[in-house]
Enzyme design. Structure first.
Site, short mmCIF file in Angstrom:
data_model
loop_
_atom_site.label_atom_id
_atom_site.label_comp_id
_atom_site.label_asym_id
_atom_site.label_seq_id
_atom_site.Cartn_x
_atom_site.Cartn_y
_atom_site.Cartn_z
N ARG A 35 0.82 -1.22 0.00
CA ARG A 35 0.00 0.00 0.00
C ARG A 35 0.86 1.27 0.00
NH1 ARG A 35 -4.71 -2.20 4.05
NH2 ARG A 35 -6.01 -3.02 2.38
N LYS A 198 -19.66 -18.09 -2.23
CA LYS A 198 -21.11 -17.97 -2.09
C LYS A 198 -21.79 -17.05 -3.08
CE LYS A 198 -21.27 -19.11 2.77
NZ LYS A 198 -21.44 -18.61 4.12
N GLY A 354 -10.80 -9.07 -3.67
CA GLY A 354 -10.64 -10.23 -2.80
C GLY A 354 -9.72 -11.32 -3.30
N GLY A 377 -13.00 -4.00 -0.66
CA GLY A 377 -14.38 -3.54 -0.49
C GLY A 377 -14.76 -2.46 -1.48
#
Ligand code: AMP
Length: 396
Positions: A35, A198, A354, A377
C-alpha cells in the site's frame, strides 16, 4: 480536471489522503508495504513539483483515541525507505502540533501525520474535524482507493473545503478508470468471471454486471447453487439452499438481457475438504453423495479459456476452486493464464476484489494482466454499481 498530471503544485501545501493501513508484526515492523508502494507515484510527483506533501492515513482500528500500537510513527521509516526521501512526522493530525509541523516544511518536503482514527470524528465524517484537517493545506488529493467506499472526514467530507483544488491521486485515477473500462467501456465482447464461495455475497455484482457485459462465467463454490437449482446432483458440495430460486431468477435475468451465462460442466470432486483428499473428475451435475466439487474440471477450463480469449475486456473476481490447496488450484490457474494470454493479445484485463487478487499474486502473474485492483471492499462496491463517496467527493 481532477488529474494530477495536468497541474503543477510548486509551493502549495498539498494534503494527500493515502491508505497506509499496512500490516505490522509484533516489533511494529511493516510486513507488507504494497500500500505504501502504491502511493509512491503521487507523492513523488508532488514532491518534485516543489509542493509541501502532507500525508494523512489511518492504521488499524483504534477505538477513537490515541493508542501507541496504532501510531503511524511505526511506519515513518518504511515510508521514507520506499520513497527514498526523508519523511518528517507530526504527533497529531490536527491542531497546533500539526500546524507547526506544516509551517516548518520547505518546498518538496514530506510530512506524515498521526493516525486519523485517533479521532472518532474521522469515521463519523465530522465536518468540523474535516475543516481542521483542511486548514493544513491549500490542495486536497485523494489517493486512498482502499477507503474510497467510506464517507469519512478525510476521504469525502474534507473535499468540500477545496471546491476547485481537489484531485485524484494516480492510484485512485487508475482504479476508477479500470472499473470504468469494464462497466462503461466500448471494447466488446466484455466477459466477467465470477467465482468464490457464495452466491449470496455476489448477488448485487451479478445483477449490475448484467447491464454491462456480454458474458458471465460462474465458477467456484457458488456454481453448485446454480447446478442444484437446475436439478443437478451436487453431492456434499457447497450449496446455499435458500438461494436456489434466486439462482434461477439470475439465469432468467441473463436470458432477458441477452447476456450469456456460462456454468462449469465438469468438476474435480473430493471425498473431503482437505488438501490430501481422494479426488477425481466428474460431470458437474452427477456428483455422488459423500463427494464435493472443489474445482472446475478440464472441459470447463478449456471452455472458459476460449471465451476469455475471444473477449476484448475481461473482469475476474473470485477463484474457480479451492486454489489454496494445490490439488484444487488448476481451474483458477487456467483462468489466470487465460487472462495473461488475452492481455498479450491486446485485451484489457482487470483482476479485482478479494481472493482472485490473492490468487494472481500467488501464481506470480500480477504483472502480466492489465490491472490488479488494490481495493477489496471499494472494488466490490464499484462493481455493484455504487458510486463511491471518495470518488464522488472529487468529481461532483
Ligand atoms: P469469496 O471470499 O466468496 O470470494 O470466496 C473465496 C473462497 O472460496 C476461497 O477461499 C476458495 O477456497 C473458496 N472456494 C472456491 N471454490 C470453492 C468450492 N468449490 N468449494 C468450497 N470453497 C470454494
Amino acid at each position: 480536471m481532477y488529474q494530477l498530471d495536468q497541474h503543477t503544485f510548486a509551493n502549495k501545501a498539498v494534503l494527500v489522503r493515502v491508505d497506509f493501513n499496512v500490516p505490522l508484526n509484533e516489533k511494529f515492523e511493516v510486513t507488507d508495504n504494497t500500500r505504501i508502494r502504491a502511493a509512491v507515484k503521487t507523492i513523488l510527483k508532488l514532491s518534485s513539483d516543489g509542493a509541501k506533501v502532507i500525508l494523512m492515513s489511518h492504521l488499524g482500528r483504534p477505538k477513537g483515541g490515541p493508542e501507541e500500537k496504532f501510531s503511524l510513527k511505526h511506519i515513518q521509516q518504511e515510508v521514507s525507505k520506499v520513497l527514498g526521501k526523508p519523511v518528517a512526522f507530526a504527533g497529531n493530525c490536527v491542531g497546533e502540533e500539526a500546524k507547526h509541523a506544516v509551517e516548518k516544511m520547505k518546498a518538496g518536503e514530506i510530512l506524515l501525520l498521526e493516525n486519523l482514527r485517533f479521532y472518532k470524528e474521522e469515521e463519523g465524517g465530522d465536518e468540523f474535524f474535516a475543516g481542521q484537517l483542511a486548514e493544513l493545506g491549500d490542495v486536497y488529493v485523494n489517493d486512498a482507493f482502499g477507503t474510497a467506499h467510506r464517507a469519512h472526514a478525510s476521504t469525502a467530507v474534507i473535499a468540500k473545503f477545496f471546491p476547485t483544488d481537489k484531485y485524484f491521486g494516480y492510484l485512485m485515477e487508475d482504479e476508477v478508470k479500470s472499473i470504468d473500462r469494464v462497466l462503461n467501456g466500448n471494447a466488446s465482447p466484455v466477459t466477467a468471471i465470477i467465482g468464490g464461495s457464495k452466491v449470496s455475497s455476489k448477488i448485487a455484482i451479478l445483477e449490475n454486471l448484467m447491464n454491462a457485459v456480454d458474458n458471465i462465467i460462474i465458477g467456484g463454490g457458488m456454481a453448485f447453487t446454480f447446478i442444484k437449482a437446475q436439478q443437478g446432483k451436487v453431492g456434499s458440495s457447497l450449496v446455499e439452499d435458500d438461494k436456489l430460486a434466486l439462482a434461477l431468477e439470475l439465469m432468467e435475468m441473463a436470458r432477458n438481457k441477452n447476456v450469456n451465462l456460462y456454468l462449469p460442466t465438469d468438476a474435480i470432486i473430493a471425498d473431503a475438504f482437505s488438501a490430501d483428499a481422494n479426488h477425481k473428475e466428474c460431470s458437474i451435475a452427477n456428483i455422488p453423495s459423500g463427494w464435493m466439487g472443489l474445482d472446475i474440471g478440464v472441459k470447463s477450463r478449456e471452455h472458459f479459456s476460449t471465451i476469455i480469449a475471444q473477449s476484448k475486456t475481461v473482469l475476474w473476481n473470485g477463484p474457480m476452486g479451492v486454489f489454496e490447496m494445490e490439488a484444487f488450484a488448476a481451474g483458477t490457474i487456467a483462468v489466470a493464464n487465460a487472462l495473461v494470454e488475452a492481455t498479450k493479445n491486446g485485451s484489457f484485463t482487470l483482476v479485482g476484489g478479494g481472493d482472485s487478487v490473492a490468487a494472481i499474486n500467488q501464481f506470480g502473474l500480477a504483472n502480466d494482466v492489465s490491472y490488479v485492483s488494490t481495493g477489496g471492499g471499494a472494488m466490490l462496491e464499484s462493481l455493484e454499481g455504487i458510486e463511491l463517496p471518495g470518488v464522488k467527493a472529487i468529481t461532483k
